[in-house]
Enzyme design. Structure first.
Site, mmCIF file in Angstrom:
data_model
loop_
_atom_site.group_PDB
_atom_site.id
_atom_site.type_symbol
_atom_site.label_atom_id
_atom_site.label_comp_id
_atom_site.label_asym_id
_atom_site.label_seq_id
_atom_site.Cartn_x
_atom_site.Cartn_y
_atom_site.Cartn_z
ATOM 1 N N SER A 186 0.793 -1.240 0.000
ATOM 2 C CA SER A 186 0.000 0.000 0.000
ATOM 3 C C SER A 186 0.817 1.278 0.000
ATOM 4 C CB SER A 186 -0.969 0.007 1.181
ATOM 5 O OG SER A 186 -2.062 -0.841 0.910
ATOM 6 N N THR A 187 2.119 1.188 0.142
ATOM 7 C CA THR A 187 2.940 2.385 -0.072
ATOM 8 C C THR A 187 2.761 2.885 -1.507
ATOM 9 O OG1 THR A 187 4.493 1.699 1.641
ATOM 10 C CG2 THR A 187 5.315 3.280 0.058
#
Length: 371
Positions: free
Chosen positions: A67-68
């Protein structure tokens, strides 16, 4: 022996020490980077790219940052907004007419960016392979009714964020978000970050390693509900083995399947912390960066089960903004200090069993260099 390689300005020596400490404990391989005023002051890596500790983590090693990736997809939207091609206050349906179905004509672009659109799940999907069908997933989202009145509540859009923002980007530019990012962001900056990964880079990938005592069937679980009770996961469960598969790399899942290292993550995000430029390359105006840290929603997040402050695409934490990924990667930007700090690793930590402060250790060490 974990030899740390790379570059570190002396005043940021605490970052070197922090990374060395992590590699001496739970980390297998990792990288850390700090950008100040759009320029690198720390670029470090060390350890191993594989669970057997037989292949060293090199300067060019890449890992899936989960999710970065959302930080990168959000930047694409902010660039389009800065160019006058996207209005965050406009209805999503202005760009994607089919999206107006099922009572969503009032869903605004900023609702999508701030996780307040009421579309946190992908019901009906039963296999990870279905995530690889962009048109089917986005058609499903267009037909779906929101789970709450958009804008009135937040609920982390773990997978849907990338499809929603990505389809808006595609409708405006005619390009998938991966191609747009490659041509408009990574290319000009010389950033080795990819949303979806071409096969020629496979040999550089450090596969994700499941948390200690767990196998590659370890899955991203649905966070608890706001009352602390288990929340039904109405989407598909993504396992470590899925993220490590070639099919995942080839796909476009722009909430979660970005590949990079700390250097490339920090380089790209430093554009926002440094008022639109990095390394002498301007991607957007100073004003165009401001939505990254201007709060859109503050309150309980229905999915994460915790109070959250969301901006147009980022989590807001005090004077900083950014977001992290399943397993441990993280990027934090401070627009007042014009600093961006990133940490990318391959060994995951299960936060339900163990605190994961690794990324924040790197961030706090970087602040030591400022003072």
């Amino acid at each position: 022996m974990n030899d740390i390689k790379g570059y570190c300005e002396p005043r940021f020596g605490a970052v070197h020490e922090a990374l060395a400490g992590l590699l001496a404990k739970e980390d297998v391989g990792a990288s850390a980077a700090v950008y100040l005023d759009g320029e690198p002051v720390v670029d470090l890596w060390g350890g191993y790219a594989d669970a057997d500790r037989s292949v060293g983590w090199e300067r060019s090693t890449l890992a899936c940052v989960n999710s970065t990736t959302k930080n990168m997809t959000a930047l694409c939207a902010l660039i389009l907004a800065d160019r006058g091609l996207l209005d965050p206050s406009a209805p999503v349906a202005a760009y994607w007419p089919e999206f107006a179905a099922a009572g969503k004509e009032g869903v605004l672009v900023r609702h999508v960016l701030s996780h307040t659109a009421g579309l946190p799940d992908l019901p009906g999907l039963r296999s990870v392979a279905e995530l690889y069908d962009w048109e089917a997933v986005t058609a499903g989202l267009a037909a779906q009714a929101p789970a709450w009145e958009p804008g009135t509540a937040a609920g982390y859009h773990a997978l849907t964020f990338g499809f929603l923002v990505g389809e808006i980007v595609r409708r405006i530019t005619g390009r998938g978000v991966g191609a747009f990012f490659a041509e408009e962001v990574a290319g000009p900056l010389g950033a080795d970050f990819h949303i979806g990964l071409p096969a020629e880079h496979d040999h550089r990938v450090a596969p994700l390693i499941p948390p200690p005592s767990l196998t590659d069937d370890y899955a991203a679980s649905a966070p608890p509900g706001p009352d602390g009770a288990p929340r039904e996961n109405t989407g598909v469960a993504v396992r470590v083995r899925d993220v490590n598969a070639p099919a995942w790399r080839r796909a476009q899942i722009p909430a979660v399947n970005g590949y990079g290292n700390a250097r490339s993550v920090a380089l790209v995000q430093s554009v926002l912390a440094n008022r639109g430029t990095a390394g002498g390359v301007r991607l957007l105006s100073p004003r165009g960066c401001e939505p990254a840290w201007q709060e859109v929603f503050s309150g309980a997040d229905r999915v994460l089960g915790t109070p959250m402050s969301w901006t147009a695409g980022f989590g807001k934490f005090g004077n900083t903004f950014g977001w992290g990924g399943w397993g441990g990667s993280l990027v934090v930007s401070d627009p007042d200090a014009r600093m961006t700090v990133a940490y990318v690793m391959n060994r995951m930590i299960d936060r339900e069993r163990q605190r994961d402060d690794r990324g924040m250790e790197i961030v706090m060490a970087a602040y030591g260099g400022l003072h």
